[in-house]
Design a protein around this motif. Sequence first.
Motif, mmCIF file in Angstrom:
data_model
loop_
_atom_site.group_PDB
_atom_site.id
_atom_site.type_symbol
_atom_site.label_atom_id
_atom_site.label_comp_id
_atom_site.label_asym_id
_atom_site.label_seq_id
_atom_site.Cartn_x
_atom_site.Cartn_y
_atom_site.Cartn_z
ATOM 1 N N VAL A 108 0.730 -1.235 -0.268
ATOM 2 C CA VAL A 108 -0.020 0.378 -0.032
ATOM 3 C C VAL A 108 0.691 0.870 -0.118
ATOM 4 C CG1 VAL A 108 -1.522 -0.974 1.308
ATOM 5 C CG2 VAL A 108 -0.114 -0.268 2.957
ATOM 6 N N LYS A 109 0.219 2.580 -0.216
ATOM 7 C CA LYS A 109 0.998 3.691 -0.212
ATOM 8 C C LYS A 109 0.792 4.267 0.124
ATOM 9 C CE LYS A 109 1.789 3.023 -5.498
ATOM 10 N NZ LYS A 109 1.538 2.957 -6.608
ATOM 11 N N GLY A 110 1.066 5.495 0.712
ATOM 12 C CA GLY A 110 0.320 6.609 2.006
ATOM 13 C C GLY A 110 0.312 8.088 0.908
ATOM 14 N N PRO A 111 -0.773 8.620 1.629
ATOM 15 C CA PRO A 111 -1.192 9.749 1.003
ATOM 16 C C PRO A 111 -0.161 10.938 0.495
ATOM 17 C CG PRO A 111 -2.062 9.881 2.836
ATOM 18 C CD PRO A 111 -0.897 8.373 3.155
ATOM 19 N N LYS A 112 0.118 11.006 -0.660
ATOM 20 C CA LYS A 112 0.797 12.065 -0.967
ATOM 21 C C LYS A 112 0.411 13.995 -0.783
ATOM 22 C CE LYS A 112 2.408 10.234 -5.479
ATOM 23 N NZ LYS A 112 2.004 10.205 -6.862
ATOM 24 N N ILE A 113 1.433 13.957 0.796
ATOM 25 C CA ILE A 113 0.723 15.521 0.955
ATOM 26 C C ILE A 113 0.368 16.771 0.498
ATOM 27 C CG2 ILE A 113 1.114 16.780 2.513
ATOM 28 C CD1 ILE A 113 0.527 13.806 3.608
ATOM 29 N N GLU A 114 1.418 16.720 -0.478
ATOM 30 C CA GLU A 114 0.996 17.842 -1.132
ATOM 31 C C GLU A 114 0.169 18.047 -2.352
ATOM 32 O OE1 GLU A 114 2.818 20.364 -1.146
ATOM 33 O OE2 GLU A 114 4.506 19.565 0.496
ATOM 34 N N LYS A 115 -0.234 16.475 -2.836
ATOM 35 C CA LYS A 115 -1.181 16.497 -3.324
ATOM 36 C C LYS A 115 -2.696 16.988 -2.991
ATOM 37 C CE LYS A 115 -2.504 13.605 -6.673
ATOM 38 N NZ LYS A 115 -2.690 11.715 -7.605
ATOM 39 N N VAL A 116 -2.751 16.304 -1.333
ATOM 40 C CA VAL A 116 -4.000 16.664 -0.669
ATOM 41 C C VAL A 116 -4.110 17.912 0.018
ATOM 42 C CG1 VAL A 116 -4.768 16.043 2.062
ATOM 43 C CG2 VAL A 116 -3.772 14.926 0.977
ATOM 44 N N ILE A 117 -3.163 19.126 -0.238
ATOM 45 C CA ILE A 117 -2.998 20.189 0.254
ATOM 46 C C ILE A 117 -3.206 21.150 -1.062
ATOM 47 C CG2 ILE A 117 -1.118 21.971 0.857
ATOM 48 C CD1 ILE A 117 0.641 20.386 2.036
ATOM 49 N N GLU A 118 -2.998 20.288 -2.620
ATOM 50 C CA GLU A 118 -3.659 21.161 -3.779
ATOM 51 C C GLU A 118 -5.190 20.974 -3.474
ATOM 52 O OE1 GLU A 118 -1.758 23.325 -5.130
ATOM 53 O OE2 GLU A 118 -0.825 23.214 -3.677
ATOM 54 N N LYS A 119 -5.556 20.235 -3.267
ATOM 55 C CA LYS A 119 -7.071 20.039 -3.206
ATOM 56 C C LYS A 119 -7.745 20.703 -2.718
ATOM 57 C CE LYS A 119 -7.073 14.758 -4.769
ATOM 58 N NZ LYS A 119 -7.194 13.322 -4.808
ATOM 59 N N ILE A 120 -6.979 20.447 -1.251
ATOM 60 C CA ILE A 120 -8.073 21.559 0.275
ATOM 61 C C ILE A 120 -8.042 23.025 -0.997
ATOM 62 C CG2 ILE A 120 -7.658 22.351 2.276
ATOM 63 C CD1 ILE A 120 -7.155 19.391 2.921
ATOM 64 N N LYS A 121 -6.469 23.692 -0.961
ATOM 65 C CA LYS A 121 -6.919 25.166 -1.571
ATOM 66 C C LYS A 121 -7.794 25.196 -3.037
ATOM 67 C CE LYS A 121 -1.852 25.847 -1.910
ATOM 68 N NZ LYS A 121 -0.689 26.177 -2.459
#
Length: 304
Positions: free
Chosen positions: A13-26
Amino acid sequence: PKFTITIYKIPEVKGPKIEKVIEKIKDVSSEEIDKKIEELREEFKEYIPKKDGEVDEGDYVVLSYGLEEEEKRETTSLVVGEGRNIFEGHVVGMKSGEEKTVKINEAKFKIKILEIKYPKLPELNEEFFKDFDAKDLESFKNKVRQLIIKERLSEDKIENFIADEILEENNFFIPKRYIEEEAERKFEELKKELLRSGIKLSDFLKVRGQTEEEVRESLRKGAESEIKYNLILDLLSDNEEVSDEEVKEYYGDKWQEVFSDEEKIENAKIYLKKRKYLNRLIEEIRRKIESHLKETEEKKENKE
């Protein structure tokens, strides 16, 4: 006789890509900004006295009421359309000072309209923008965008973004049997909750405009995502350290009841591992976004 044994192997399994999560929130769309602006206008609306005219949807109404056969009168107020007052459906079309008798269940009430006010939404002008420390429509929309982002920084909302990213990063097969079992469990929980609330399943389906099978299908989709998410989270958080003291703190006053139950202790550790893993991600994401918002605000102030 021959037997076939099917073994399902979970891929790495792969962990979430933090920067992608941040971009989605923004990432806030213009439609979301427009919707939020209307919500803010609704929040800041004022009610203006309606001297002439009838009660309409959305109006604020003050009225007196009492049982027809009694002299005693009480005063109440309502906003037509909110569904919070038994007289709402009877006042539409009435004028200030008008009286009438209405029947509710088996009781007859005399009601009299004392005051009518209509809602007035604030205009999108400089005066309204000042309340948000903005000078024009463009800067106001930027403020609204930041407000939406800040609202997304609650723990549960950030976790939802993380969950979406985790599921995107990990796509593997879940046996249908597991999905059906989980969906059936959720359906039984739904029926019990409706029963506790005194609602019939048939009435619930009617209000939702769905068949029982459509509700079950919706639960199946949710069950598949939930099973995947929890399974992935179990694996991603497996290396987190949880002490006996933390387990004891988790159970609190119930500790004496469960301290010898190994299964409950293990379940608590699994849960606490997941929370530790998630909380660390949530704090990192929140910190980075808050820093971004602060930098954006400072740049704006320096330009001005």
